[in-house]
Design a protein around this motif. Structure first.
Motif, PDB file in Angstrom:
ATOM      1  N   PHE A  62       0.832  -1.198   0.000  1.00  0.00           N
ATOM      2  CA  PHE A  62       0.000   0.000   0.000  1.00  0.00           C
ATOM      3  C   PHE A  62       0.871   1.254   0.000  1.00  0.00           C
ATOM      4  O   PHE A  62       0.621   2.192  -0.751  1.00  0.00           O
ATOM      5  CB  PHE A  62      -0.915  -0.014   1.238  1.00  0.00           C
ATOM      6  N   LYS A  63       1.923   1.219   0.832  1.00  0.00           N
ATOM      7  CA  LYS A  63       2.829   2.362   0.878  1.00  0.00           C
ATOM      8  C   LYS A  63       3.444   2.611  -0.496  1.00  0.00           C
ATOM      9  O   LYS A  63       3.516   3.737  -0.965  1.00  0.00           O
ATOM     10  CB  LYS A  63       3.939   2.111   1.905  1.00  0.00           C
ATOM     11  N   GLY A  64       3.867   1.517  -1.121  1.00  0.00           N
ATOM     12  CA  GLY A  64       4.445   1.640  -2.457  1.00  0.00           C
ATOM     13  C   GLY A  64       3.432   2.181  -3.445  1.00  0.00           C
ATOM     14  O   GLY A  64       3.727   3.050  -4.264  1.00  0.00           O
ATOM     15  N   ALA A  65       2.181   1.664  -3.332  1.00  0.00           N
ATOM     16  CA  ALA A  65       1.142   2.040  -4.282  1.00  0.00           C
ATOM     17  C   ALA A  65       0.878   3.537  -4.233  1.00  0.00           C
ATOM     18  O   ALA A  65       0.585   4.174  -5.253  1.00  0.00           O
ATOM     19  CB  ALA A  65      -0.136   1.256  -3.985  1.00  0.00           C
ATOM     20  N   LEU A  66       0.958   4.130  -3.030  1.00  0.00           N
ATOM     21  CA  LEU A  66       0.714   5.571  -2.907  1.00  0.00           C
ATOM     22  C   LEU A  66       1.724   6.370  -3.726  1.00  0.00           C
ATOM     23  O   LEU A  66       1.417   7.454  -4.209  1.00  0.00           O
ATOM     24  CB  LEU A  66       0.790   5.992  -1.432  1.00  0.00           C
ATOM     25  N   THR A  67       2.919   5.806  -3.877  1.00  0.00           N
ATOM     26  CA  THR A  67       3.922   6.517  -4.676  1.00  0.00           C
ATOM     27  C   THR A  67       3.949   5.998  -6.112  1.00  0.00           C
ATOM     28  O   THR A  67       4.866   6.289  -6.869  1.00  0.00           O
ATOM     29  CB  THR A  67       5.322   6.354  -4.051  1.00  0.00           C
ATOM     30  N   GLY A  68       2.943   5.195  -6.457  1.00  0.00           N
ATOM     31  CA  GLY A  68       2.855   4.724  -7.836  1.00  0.00           C
ATOM     32  C   GLY A  68       3.639   3.447  -8.095  1.00  0.00           C
ATOM     33  O   GLY A  68       3.723   2.975  -9.220  1.00  0.00           O
TER      34      GLY A  68
END
Lengths: 529, 329
Positions: free
Chosen positions: B68-74
């Motif tokens: 999820f953390k990664g997803a927030l940064t694309g």
């Protein structure tokens, strides 16, 4: 996905076609080959996976090579010998050049051995093969000495799986650099041109190749996962050869004068592991009324024998496999090293099986669920249905359950099943490593019995095998391996069923030399005239 | 309308989060990719190394949080199998799928609407009946079977068209497209036709039904009574009024054509995302599966939004933003 009758219909219609498009315009020396499975990387040390290993043989070479029968032959090393139990000397071939023109030296080999265990994020590393080597000494630019911690007789076979890369281009290279071609520079007969994951790999000839010129200028490997699409691509002339011809199409294609179909028994055995890990009933094995039993029937050698005798291997080969399989007596066909000619496939004898079951205390049989993968091995789901019927005949109530590979193998490893249909391809081409993985008493620290999902255990067998694995003399070692094989097969440590036969089909004018390792390599494809 | 679009986008992001949780848990429940990734010859230490490397030794919630953390940064993670960013892998294949889907939809619309109109205007003529019978075939024949027949006819028997793959491409605005080259077109024709057949039948039937209904409406009768030319009656009074259901369906179907071009892609070895998805599912390559579904859901959301906006253009009675998405579906 595509029902067989549709494929059959397609084949019937296709075969009746007079004007086969094999004359389609393609430059004679540019060929395309249809592969079944995707290549995941062009880094030869990234993913130890058969399709990758097969592709890498075009661009790179190992110190030792395997011929089409998996016999070890000189590769980049002209000779090798064990100086003592722990020391090996390898002499490199002179005048070998990488694709960029730089010469191959002992530095490149030493660099390769250092790189192999350190490829970041490798999903399946080649370190297994290099781990035994604890020290590498460069004697001169064309001589290396390897030290192992313990006697390691499989070293030459292990090194045949390790592709030598260039130190110059590999030192700072990542897997991405290999995929992009920047570092994908080997000594092999073909050079990198293009790699598109899940789509195609394009290579061109390396004209200065030390082993002589190849007949092809350009190779295009197309990933055609769907079997019908693969066959159609061959029939329409879009590719000149395909691998893994669907068994139901083979008979028709063999009759077609415009095609040449070749097949060869492979190093893959299809077998059954019987879960002997529990004192009481293993999972999915019950008495006739469906209650767990106090004793694990698979721990009784008579039951294991009965389960092997109940199987009509010839019927499976004839009917289910459409003759593209060979009944198995051990873990490798007897053309391989360490196999025993004395072992013959267990004779089909349902009456004898019934008697043995009765002797073992199961006069009325028991009940069990047969588990297997669907779509992992050739016709695996049909094989397991046939097995269930054989067992019904000797009074065992059977059910069959299959799963996709992604689900099945995890559960099998966790011993969630009782009766497991499995397969094993022996890449090393000798029987000791297969027995070590599938039948030795499980001891992960020593690398023994890593895939012994049946948890069969026999100290006498273990001792014999361990002795074989440290015997440097080839003849003596082979005797020990054969002895171990006879012992373990006599006890039905697992039930061997059949060896898969791999099949290739090529257009008219091409001849493929079939291989036991199921690899598809263009160096084995020649013009037939 | 701006407020409406913002609200829709907020709702959509919730959908995306919910979907990612579901897919994550779902793939986790199927099993562990280790058995498929690691060579069976590897020992237990090697297995443990790979498990730790892929982060599979951590509890599921922790794995999700990392994602999820990664997803927030694309960053939607790296493919387990290919070791390259999953989004990159998909975007590399997406143009091929979108091109195929667009061509299929163009074929479906270009032929579907006129044929449907014809069948609707002259339902009892031989042509009308033939069109309807044809559309039943288009509906009921399985895609893979038609695909194989096409290959047999055009590639094997006649030798006119290549049986698989994508042809030469040219770069247009940063995208590799193949429909501008002769080789590309020859590769594109069969898969696009194959994929279009079902949608073509759907559009024919929708158009015909709409036309039949519209012909009975008073405004059409009046238009005729007024002595307007037949072409104007059909073009303006009939066609424009039956477009709303057709646009809805085209929008929805376009999404599904992209998402489910899998069968066609695997028969014609079309290097698109459908094939990538199937391969990723069989190898349990979770980052790719999750990223693919996120991208497809985003596509669906955008398409639906565009369809809603198109409504308000086609039908002045539809106003966006009054009530939550009223008239949107």
């Amino acid at each position: 996905m595509i029902p067989r009758f549709i494929r059959r219909l397609a084949i019937v219609l296709l075969a009746s076609t007079v004007a086969l498009a094999t004359t389609a315009a393609h430059a004679a020396r540019d060929i395309s080959i249809g592969l079944q499975a995707a290549i995941t990387s062009m880094d030869p040390h990234y993913h130890n996976l058969s399709p990758n290993n097969s592709m890498m043989l075009h661009v790179f070479e190992g110190l030792i090579k395997r011929d089409e029968n998996q016999k070890l032959v000189p590769g980049l090393a002209t000779s090798w010998k064990a100086i003592d139990d722990l020391t090996w000397e390898f002499k490199l071939r002179k005048n070998v050049r990488f694709h960029d023109g730089s010469p191959l030296t002992a530095d490149d080999v030493a660099f390769t051995l250092k790189r192999v265990p350190n490829v970041p994020n490798s999903p399946s590393s080649f370190a297994t093969f290099t781990k035994p080597i604890v020290d590498v000494k460069i004697v001169d630019p064309h001589t290396l000495v390897f030290k192992t911690a313990t006697p390691h007789v499989l070293l030459p076979s292990d090194l045949a799986s390790v592709m030598i890369v260039s130190k110059l281009h590999g030192e700072k290279a990542t897997t991405e650099d290999y995929n992009a071609g920047k570092a994908c520079i080997g000594t092999g007969p073909y050079k990198y041109v293009e790699f598109i994951p899940n789509q195609r790999v394009v290579l061109k000839a390396n004209y200065g190749y030390w082993g002589g010129e190849e007949p092809w200028d350009k190779l295009t490997f197309k990933i055609l996962t769907n079997a019908a699409a693969r066959v159609a691509a061959l029939l329409s002339g879009d590719v000149q050869m395909i691998e893994n011809v669907p068994t139901s199409d083979i008979a028709k294609m063999e009759k077609d004068k415009n095609l040449s179909v070749v097949s060869k028994v492979s190093n893959r055995v299809i077998y059954v592991h019987l879960n002997q890990s529990t004192e009481k009933s293993p999972p999915f094995v019950f008495d006739k009324s469906g209650k767990p039993m106090d004793k694990n029937p698979f721990r009784d050698v008579r039951v294991r024998k009965a389960l092997s005798m109940a199987v009509n291997r010839d019927a499976i080969v004839d009917r289910v496999m459409e003759k593209k399989a060979v009944p198995a007596a051990q873990l490798l066909p007897d053309i391989f090293y360490g196999t025993s000619k004395k072992l013959k496939p267990t004779r089909f004898d349902p009456e004898g099986a019934r008697k043995l079951l009765a002797e073992a205390g199961y006069p009325n049989g028991f009940s069990m669920t047969l588990h297997g993968p669907a779509g992992r091995y050739i016709n695996d789901d049909k094989v397991i249905q046939a097995l269930a019927q054989f067992y019904s005949r000797i009074g065992i109530d059977t059910k069959v359950e299959t799963f996709p590979a992604s689900v099945y193998f995890n559960r099998a490893t966790n011993l969630e099943f009782g009766y497991m249909l499995l397969g094993w391809g022996t890449e090393s081409g000798e029987q000791a490593s297969a027995m070590r993985s599938l039948l030795a008493t499980r001891d992960p620290a020593k690398g023994m019995g890593v895939n012994n999902r049946g948890r069969y255990t026999n100290p006498a067998f273990d001792k014999l095998l361990e002795q074989a694995l440290v015997t440097m003399d080839d003849k003596k070692r082979e005797g020990l391996i054969q002895q171990a094989a006879e012992m373990v097969m006599g006890e039905v440590g697992l039930i061997p069923l059949h060896y898969e036969v791999s099949t290739w089909a090529a257009a008219k004018g091409f001849k493929y030399t079939a291989r036991t390792d199921q690899y598809t390599v263009a160096t084995s494809l020649k013009p037939s005239k | 309308m701006t407020e409406y679009i913002i609200r829709r986008l907020l709702q959509s992001s919730l959908v995306l989060v919910a979907m990612s949780v579901l897919v994550f848990a779902g793939v986790y429940a199927i099993g562990n990719p280790i058995e498929l990734l690691v060579n069976p010859m590897a020992d237990d230490a090697e297995r443990a190394r790979v498990i730790a490397n892929l982060g599979l030794d951590k509890p599921l919630w922790e794995q999700y949080l990392t994602f999820f953390k990664g997803a927030l940064t694309g960053d939607l993670g790296k493919s387990f199998v290919f070791n390259v960013p999953a989004v990159g892998l998909i975007l590399q294949k997406l143009p091929a799928t979108i091109e195929l889907a667009l061509c299929a939809m163009v074929i479906a619309i270009l032929f579907g609407i006129p044929l449907g109109l014809w069948a609707g205007l002259k339902p009892d003529s031989i042509a009308g009946k033939t069109i309807m019978a044809g559309s039943i075939l288009g509906f009921s024949l399985p895609t893979f079977w038609v695909g194989l027949l096409l290959i047999m006819l055009f590639s094997v028997q006649l030798g006119w068209l290549p049986s698989n793959g994508r042809g030469d491409t040219v770069n247009v605005l940063g995208f590799e497209v193949s429909f501008l080259t002769a080789d590309g077109l020859s590769h594109l024709f069969m898969p696009a036709l194959n994929l279009a057949l079902f949608k073509l039948s759907l559009i024919i039937r929708l158009t015909r039904a709409g036309t039949r209904e519209a012909l009975l409406q008073d405004y059409v009768k009046f238009a005729r009574a007024k002595g307007l030319r037949a072409s104007r009656v059909v073009g303006v009074h009939v066609l424009k009024n039956i477009m709303i259901p057709i646009v809805t369906v085209i929008g929805l179907e376009f999404g599904s054509v992209i998402a489910f071009a899998i069968v066609t892609e695997s028969i014609f070895a079309w290097p698109g995302t459908g094939k990538l998805l199937i391969d990723s599912i069989t190898s349990l390559d979770r980052p790719v599966i999750v990223a693919y579904l996120m991208i497809i859901v985003t596509l669906f959301i955008v398409i639906n939004l565009v369809v809603d906006i198109l409504y308000s253009v086609l039908d002045p009675r539809v106003r966006l933003g009054q009530g939550a998405g009223q008239g949107a579906h």
